[in-house]
Design an enzyme around this catalytic site. Sequence first.
Site, PDB file in Angstrom:
ATOM      1  N   GLY A   1       0.922  -0.493  -0.329  1.00 51.02           N
ATOM      2  CA  GLY A   1       0.081   0.494   0.067  1.00 51.02           C
ATOM      3  C   GLY A   1       0.984   1.667   0.152  1.00 51.02           C
ATOM      4  N   PHE A   2       0.739   1.909   1.096  1.00 51.17           N
ATOM      5  CA  PHE A   2       1.325   3.306   1.585  1.00 51.17           C
ATOM      6  C   PHE A   2       1.341   4.329   0.585  1.00 51.17           C
ATOM      7  CE2 PHE A   2       4.534  -0.582   2.714  1.00 51.17           C
ATOM      8  CZ  PHE A   2       4.749   0.464   4.265  1.00 51.17           C
ATOM      9  N   HIS A   3      -0.045   4.501   0.184  1.00 44.71           N
ATOM     10  CA  HIS A   3      -0.266   5.484  -0.482  1.00 44.71           C
ATOM     11  C   HIS A   3      -1.856   5.514  -0.322  1.00 44.71           C
ATOM     12  CE1 HIS A   3      -1.795   1.864  -2.483  1.00 44.71           C
ATOM     13  NE2 HIS A   3      -2.878   2.601  -3.037  1.00 44.71           N
ATOM     14  N   ALA A   4      -2.275   7.433  -0.823  1.00 47.82           N
ATOM     15  CA  ALA A   4      -3.835   7.288  -0.952  1.00 47.82           C
ATOM     16  C   ALA A   4      -4.546   7.696  -2.772  1.00 47.82           C
ATOM     17  CB  ALA A   4      -4.093   8.713  -0.061  1.00 47.82           C
TER      18      ALA A   4
END
Length: 134
Positions: free
Chosen positions: A48-51
Amino acid sequence: MSLVKLIDFREIADTRGALVALEGGNEIPFEIRRVYYLYQLSNSFHRGFHAHRKLEQVAVCLSGSCSFLLDDGLNRQTLKLASPAQGLRIEPMVWHEMFDFSSDCVLMVIASEHYDESDYIRDYEQFVKEAANA
């Protein structure tokens, strides 16, 4: 404000097994434009590590379990997703990370839009700035 928005799907089960049907605009609160899934995941890594600026998602653990960290720039929450009859709604402008994958984890993600790299915020500091102005 709770960042955890779980959707309990209607499960039809009997001695033959269980079935969950998902339809855009019904169980999934948007029109479905993309579906992808992750499997053979290493418990040693986070994903992930995102928006997303606009995209909405519903994550479903079809098999096994995994944990999520959700962050709106002010609040952080974690939860474990472990039922194929329950989905996690991830709204726009929520930073998310997935971790603690069981060895049999299959994570399906249903998205409101087609892939668009410009919708991603991959730098956490940039995300915090944009979230503060949203």
